[in-house]
Design an enzyme around this catalytic site. Structure first.
Site, mmCIF file in Angstrom:
data_model
loop_
_atom_site.group_PDB
_atom_site.id
_atom_site.type_symbol
_atom_site.label_atom_id
_atom_site.label_comp_id
_atom_site.label_asym_id
_atom_site.label_seq_id
_atom_site.Cartn_x
_atom_site.Cartn_y
_atom_site.Cartn_z
ATOM 1 N N PRO A 1 0.822 -1.220 0.000
ATOM 2 C CA PRO A 1 0.000 0.000 0.000
ATOM 3 C C PRO A 1 0.850 1.262 0.000
ATOM 4 O O PRO A 1 0.360 2.357 -0.251
ATOM 5 C CB PRO A 1 -0.807 -0.117 1.296
ATOM 6 C CG PRO A 1 -0.682 -1.521 1.746
ATOM 7 C CD PRO A 1 0.599 -2.027 1.194
ATOM 8 N N GLU B 1 1.842 -8.487 7.929
ATOM 9 C CA GLU B 1 1.951 -7.022 8.020
ATOM 10 C C GLU B 1 2.991 -6.485 7.046
ATOM 11 O O GLU B 1 3.290 -5.311 7.036
ATOM 12 C CB GLU B 1 2.336 -6.640 9.463
ATOM 13 C CG GLU B 1 1.231 -6.931 10.471
ATOM 14 C CD GLU B 1 -0.093 -6.345 10.032
ATOM 15 O OE1 GLU B 1 -1.060 -7.120 9.893
ATOM 16 O OE2 GLU B 1 -0.143 -5.127 9.771
ATOM 17 N N ARG C 1 -1.239 -7.223 -21.479
ATOM 18 C CA ARG C 1 -2.034 -6.643 -22.576
ATOM 19 C C ARG C 1 -1.143 -5.834 -23.526
ATOM 20 O O ARG C 1 -1.493 -5.571 -24.658
ATOM 21 C CB ARG C 1 -3.125 -5.720 -22.020
ATOM 22 C CG ARG C 1 -4.195 -6.422 -21.206
ATOM 23 C CD ARG C 1 -5.171 -5.433 -20.595
ATOM 24 N NE ARG C 1 -5.976 -4.771 -21.611
ATOM 25 C CZ ARG C 1 -7.083 -5.314 -22.139
ATOM 26 N NH1 ARG C 1 -7.474 -6.507 -21.750
ATOM 27 N NH2 ARG C 1 -7.771 -4.675 -23.058
ATOM 28 N N ASP D 1 -7.388 1.058 -25.072
ATOM 29 C CA ASP D 1 -8.033 0.863 -23.769
ATOM 30 C C ASP D 1 -8.346 2.199 -23.104
ATOM 31 O O ASP D 1 -7.712 3.214 -23.389
ATOM 32 C CB ASP D 1 -7.070 0.105 -22.831
ATOM 33 C CG ASP D 1 -6.982 -1.383 -23.162
ATOM 34 O OD1 ASP D 1 -7.809 -1.863 -23.958
ATOM 35 O OD2 ASP D 1 -6.061 -2.036 -22.636
HETATM 36 C C1 4H4 Z 1 2.204 -4.924 2.607
HETATM 37 C C2 4H4 Z 1 0.159 -5.091 3.885
HETATM 38 C C3 4H4 Z 1 2.608 -3.845 3.362
HETATM 39 C C4 4H4 Z 1 0.575 -4.003 4.648
HETATM 40 C C5 4H4 Z 1 1.010 -5.536 2.868
HETATM 41 C C6 4H4 Z 1 1.800 -3.403 4.384
HETATM 42 C C7 4H4 Z 1 -1.250 -4.075 -1.490
HETATM 43 C C8 4H4 Z 1 -1.923 -2.987 -2.063
HETATM 44 C C9 4H4 Z 1 -1.480 -4.671 -0.160
HETATM 45 C C10 4H4 Z 1 -0.300 -7.584 1.839
HETATM 46 C C11 4H4 Z 1 0.611 -6.608 2.022
HETATM 47 C C12 4H4 Z 1 -0.678 -6.323 1.421
HETATM 48 N N1 4H4 Z 1 -0.315 -4.468 -2.341
HETATM 49 N N2 4H4 Z 1 -1.400 -2.801 -3.276
HETATM 50 N N3 4H4 Z 1 -2.939 -2.234 -1.564
HETATM 51 N N4 4H4 Z 1 3.069 -2.638 6.555
HETATM 52 N N5 4H4 Z 1 -0.592 -5.654 0.173
HETATM 53 O O1 4H4 Z 1 -2.377 -4.295 0.556
HETATM 54 O O2 4H4 Z 1 3.259 -1.354 4.464
HETATM 55 O O3 4H4 Z 1 1.171 -1.348 5.687
HETATM 56 O O4 4H4 Z 1 -0.419 -3.711 -3.417
HETATM 57 S S1 4H4 Z 1 2.321 -2.057 5.288
#
Ligand code: 4H4
Length: 249
Positions: free
Chosen positions: A89, A116, A154, A169
């Site tokens: 994220p 996490e 794609r 697209d």
């Molecule tokens: C990674 C969750 C890092 C939390 C994850 C963190 C996404 C998203 C996602 C499993 C992993 C989660 N991946 N786009 N949105 N500690 N991956 O949610 O940085 O909050 O790509 S953290």
């Protein structure tokens, strides 16, 4: 194009990665998709791939060494500059342009985090790019990896069949696509626009562009700030605004 996916759950990819376009891409050797189970790179008898976080806080963190070993295995014989991408994220938000950028590489490596996240020393020493598919938190990076794979392939010539289809697209030129229709010409009282039924290519192309502009104006006006528009198209947008204002009166 080769795509290596590093994950604790390779079985998640069996369904989606063996369907339709993805299967055709693999069957035609346009896509060489390789799944690596990170757990295969653990060395303890319990095959431990995660551990408790330093400093507490609950949840589990993926251990650095198994991920690093899996990346190193995927990088054997890889071209210099092969992207090692972590889905998180905290990454840059994925887009059509990023999909097109990634499709230019001979090989990319996608690292799927779980729990996490992954020990941050992996990000510091090994990850070259961090990509997010949106501002929300998922349980794993596997679904984001599938989204990225689907969008990237794609852009591989031959995968879509109609050459250049990816360039048509939504988001390809900064605006959304207009409506699409197929037979029958009339369905539940709604008729396919005459211009499409007549099939004059130049008129169809003009109509589709105008409809894409209208849809973008209605659904994603933010995209219009960046889109490359002609003077006529800007005038057309002004008429949409006038139509809208007239309806509101
Ligand atoms: C990674 C969750 C890092 C939390 C994850 C963190 C996404 C998203 C996602 C499993 C992993 C989660 N991946 N786009 N949105 N500690 N991956 O949610 O940085 O909050 O790509 S953290």
């Amino acid at each position: 194009m080769r795509i290596d996916v590093l994950t604790l759950f390779p079985a998640m990819f069996e369904g989606p990665m063996t369907e339709s376009m993805l299967w055709k891409a693999r069957d035609h050797h346009l896509l060489d998709l390789r799944l690596h189970d990170i757990r295969d790179y653990t060395t303890d008898k319990h095959h431990k791939a995660d551990d408790i976080p330093y400093g507490g806080g609950g949840g589990m963190i993926m251990k650095a060494e198994p991920v690093a070993k899996a990346v190193e295995a995927a990088l054997v014989d890889a071209p210099a500059g092969t992207p090692v991408i972590m889905m998180t994220p905290q990454g840059r938000v994925f887009s059509h342009d990023i999909a097109k950028e990634l499709a230019q590489h001979e090989q990319i490596i996608l690292v799927c985090g779980r729990y996490e996240g992954i020990d941050d020393r992996v990000r510091e020493l090994i990850i070259t790019d961090e990509i997010s598919i949106g501002d929300f938190v998922l349980t794993g990076g596997e679904l984001p990896a599938m989204v990225i794979i689907d969008a990237v392939i794609r852009h591989i010539p031959g995968v879509l069949g109609a050459e250049g289809a990816a360039d048509a697209d939504s988001h390809a030129d900064g605006i959304l696509e207009g409506p699409h229709y197929t037979r029958p010409p009339e369905w539940r009282g709604l008729t396919v626009p005459q211009v499409l039924q007549e099939g004059d290519h130049a008129k169809v192309a003009k109509w589709r562009r105008e409809q894409g502009l209208r849809r973008t104006w209605q659904q994603r006006p933010d995209l219009l700030l960046k889109a490359d528009l002609t003077e006529d198209e800007r005038y057309l947008l002004a008429t949409f605004a006038n139509e809208y204002a007239a309806k509101k009166r």
